[in-house]
Design a protein around this motif. Structure first.
Motif, short mmCIF file in Angstrom:
data_model
loop_
_atom_site.label_atom_id
_atom_site.label_comp_id
_atom_site.label_asym_id
_atom_site.label_seq_id
_atom_site.Cartn_x
_atom_site.Cartn_y
_atom_site.Cartn_z
N ALA A 192 6.50 12.68 5.76
CA ALA A 192 6.35 12.04 4.58
C ALA A 192 7.22 11.35 4.03
O ALA A 192 6.94 10.37 3.60
CB ALA A 192 5.70 13.53 3.85
N VAL A 217 6.95 7.06 3.19
CA VAL A 217 7.10 6.72 1.89
C VAL A 217 8.19 5.49 2.14
O VAL A 217 8.10 4.23 1.55
CB VAL A 217 7.65 7.58 0.77
N LYS A 258 6.60 2.57 3.77
CA LYS A 258 5.67 1.78 3.14
C LYS A 258 6.18 0.90 2.09
O LYS A 258 5.97 -0.38 1.80
CB LYS A 258 4.69 2.64 2.18
N THR A 274 4.00 3.78 -4.51
CA THR A 274 4.35 4.58 -3.62
C THR A 274 4.83 5.97 -4.14
O THR A 274 5.42 5.92 -5.40
CB THR A 274 5.71 4.38 -2.76
N LEU A 331 2.09 13.48 0.10
CA LEU A 331 1.40 13.14 1.31
C LEU A 331 1.39 14.32 2.34
O LEU A 331 0.57 14.53 3.34
CB LEU A 331 2.47 12.00 2.17
N HIS A 332 2.16 15.25 2.06
CA HIS A 332 2.39 16.35 2.90
C HIS A 332 1.05 16.96 3.30
O HIS A 332 0.56 17.25 4.50
CB HIS A 332 3.29 17.36 2.26
N TRP A 376 -2.08 16.12 2.98
CA TRP A 376 -2.90 15.21 3.57
C TRP A 376 -2.77 14.93 4.87
O TRP A 376 -3.66 14.74 5.77
CB TRP A 376 -2.71 13.87 2.64
N LEU A 377 -1.33 14.93 5.41
CA LEU A 377 -1.01 14.62 6.69
C LEU A 377 -1.39 15.89 7.38
O LEU A 377 -1.39 15.89 8.63
CB LEU A 377 0.33 14.31 6.74
N GLN A 423 -7.35 14.02 9.90
CA GLN A 423 -6.71 12.96 9.72
C GLN A 423 -6.07 12.30 10.82
O GLN A 423 -5.28 13.04 11.45
CB GLN A 423 -5.80 13.30 8.55
N SER A 450 -3.38 5.16 8.51
CA SER A 450 -3.94 6.44 8.54
C SER A 450 -5.37 6.25 8.50
O SER A 450 -6.10 5.36 7.79
CB SER A 450 -3.60 7.30 7.37
N GLU A 487 -5.46 3.95 5.00
CA GLU A 487 -4.15 2.80 4.72
C GLU A 487 -3.78 2.06 6.00
O GLU A 487 -3.92 2.80 6.97
CB GLU A 487 -2.97 3.62 4.15
N ASP A 508 -3.45 2.94 -2.35
CA ASP A 508 -3.49 4.06 -2.81
C ASP A 508 -4.03 4.51 -4.15
O ASP A 508 -3.71 4.03 -5.30
CB ASP A 508 -1.93 5.02 -2.66
#
Length: 362
Positions: A132, A136, A139, A153, A159-160, A162-163, A168, A179, A193, A360
């Motif tokens: 994560a 960032v 990006k 950002t 993000l944690h 979500w990943l 995903q 992603s 993204e 985002d």
């Protein structure tokens, strides 16, 4: 929600002991022409149905503005459900969230490059929740190198989870991130993204998506408006549309100008008369100087009460729109700018040019 509570980034409105509304903000960074600065991303603004029309929303937004100013945020962004409430507080339409749709079959063959020497092979790997913080950072690197205007950002914790979703698919390179997931009906690839700072990485990401071309009917992607996919595909069929709009507010005018990036060739020297009732520290006459890719805004005293020929007059909304790249002639036609000589308009418009966009949502 719990993280917002822990960070002291949530506002509640009460009628006696009854909660009638709430709002929160995320601690983020936003990129403007390759430079980033702190940004408060306002979200979750809610008022109980039976308490609407009583000024609860306006009171909460005034408190949010006071809070983020006290915490030193130069900028604030939000995705509006209703514009009048936020315009009353000084937020203004600034940029868009773009969606590109293309037939999956168009990815089956990417166009060849005109360059005699290929850039090399991109090194990609699957990304996990442990990446994560690295995501960032990458990006930010891409937004810096591509001189993007508007993308945000967030903090790694955002993000944690979500990943960690098994549905995903996420890939990380030294200069890019991809992603995506399948749609609920398994007909489309939903690209949340795709950013890359090199041709090799961009091509590698699109080749990953192309591997699904025989199974998916369409690819629906959140991309920058100038993403190279049209020039990468041999048979261009991508259609880009403007989706959700987002609004910007300048909380601290001097800090927002000093931290923003500008085109290296931009040269501006103009006086501004700013009126900002909610943030009086932004009001007054200012000298705006832009050169060498940087800008400053220096106070010169009180602004006159009516537009003057030697200064461009802007309210909080007009200044936010200018910052986001809305051309000065457009602001004049909208009644958001007045005064000054029109000869300055082109230079100002070029210095703040966009397009402003986000990838985002929050």
């Amino acid at each position: 929600m719990q993280r917002s509570v822990e960070q002291g980034a949530i506002i509640g409105a009460f009628d006696g002991g009854r909660l009638v509304g709430s709002a929160r903000y995320h601690l983020m960074r936003q990129w403007w022409h390759g430079r980033s600065l702190p940004m408060a991303g306002v979200a979750g603004v809610k008022v109980a149905p039976e308490d609407r029309g009583r000024g609860v929303g306006a009171a909460m937004m005034a408190m949010v503005l006071e809070e983020i100013a006290a915490r030193g945020f130069p900028l604030s962004v939000l995705f509006p459900t209703t514009a009048p409430l936020y315009r009353a507080g000084g937020w203004e339409m600034a940029g868009r969230f773009y969606e590109t749709v293309l037939p999956a079959r168009s990815l089956s063959a990417l166009a060849s490059t005109d360059l005699p020497t290929p850039e090399g092979v991109a090194k990609l790997r699957r990304a996990t929740p442990a990446d994560a913080a690295a995501i960032v950072e990458v990006k930010g690197l891409v937004h810096e190198q591509l001189l993007h205007c508007g993308p945000n950002t967030g903090e790694p914790w955002m993000l944690h989870d979500w990943l960690d979703d098994e549905d995903q698919f996420a890939y990380l390179a030294d200069d890019g991130f991809l992603s995506y997931r399948w749609s609920g009906d398994r007909e489309e690839l939903e690209v949340e993204e795709l950013i890359a700072a090199s041709a090799a990485t961009a091509r590698a990401f699109w080749q990953i998506l192309a591997s699904h071309a025989t199974m998916a009917s369409r690819v629906r992607a959140c991309l920058a408006p100038d993403d190279p996919v049209t020039w990468l595909t041999r048979d261009p069929a991508a259609e880009t549309r403007q989706a959700d709009a987002w609004m910007l507010r300048l909380v601290d005018a001097p800090a927002a100008i000093a931290a923003r990036g500008f085109p290296a060739t931009a040269a501006v020297s103009v006086q501004l008369d700013l009126a900002d009732a909610a943030r009086p520290a932004n009001s007054g006459r200012w000298a705006l100087e832009i050169s060498g890719g940087a800008g400053t805004i220096t106070p010169l005293g009180d602004a006159p009460t009516t537009p003057h020929a030697d200064a461009l007059s802007l309210g909080a909304r007009g200044f936010a729109a200018l910052y986001a790249g809305v051309p000065v002639p457009t602001l004049r036609l909208a009644g958001l700018a007045a005064g000054a000589e029109a000869a300055h308009d082109d230079a100002l418009s070029s210095a703040f040019r966009g397009p402003a966009f986000m990838i985002d949502k929050f």
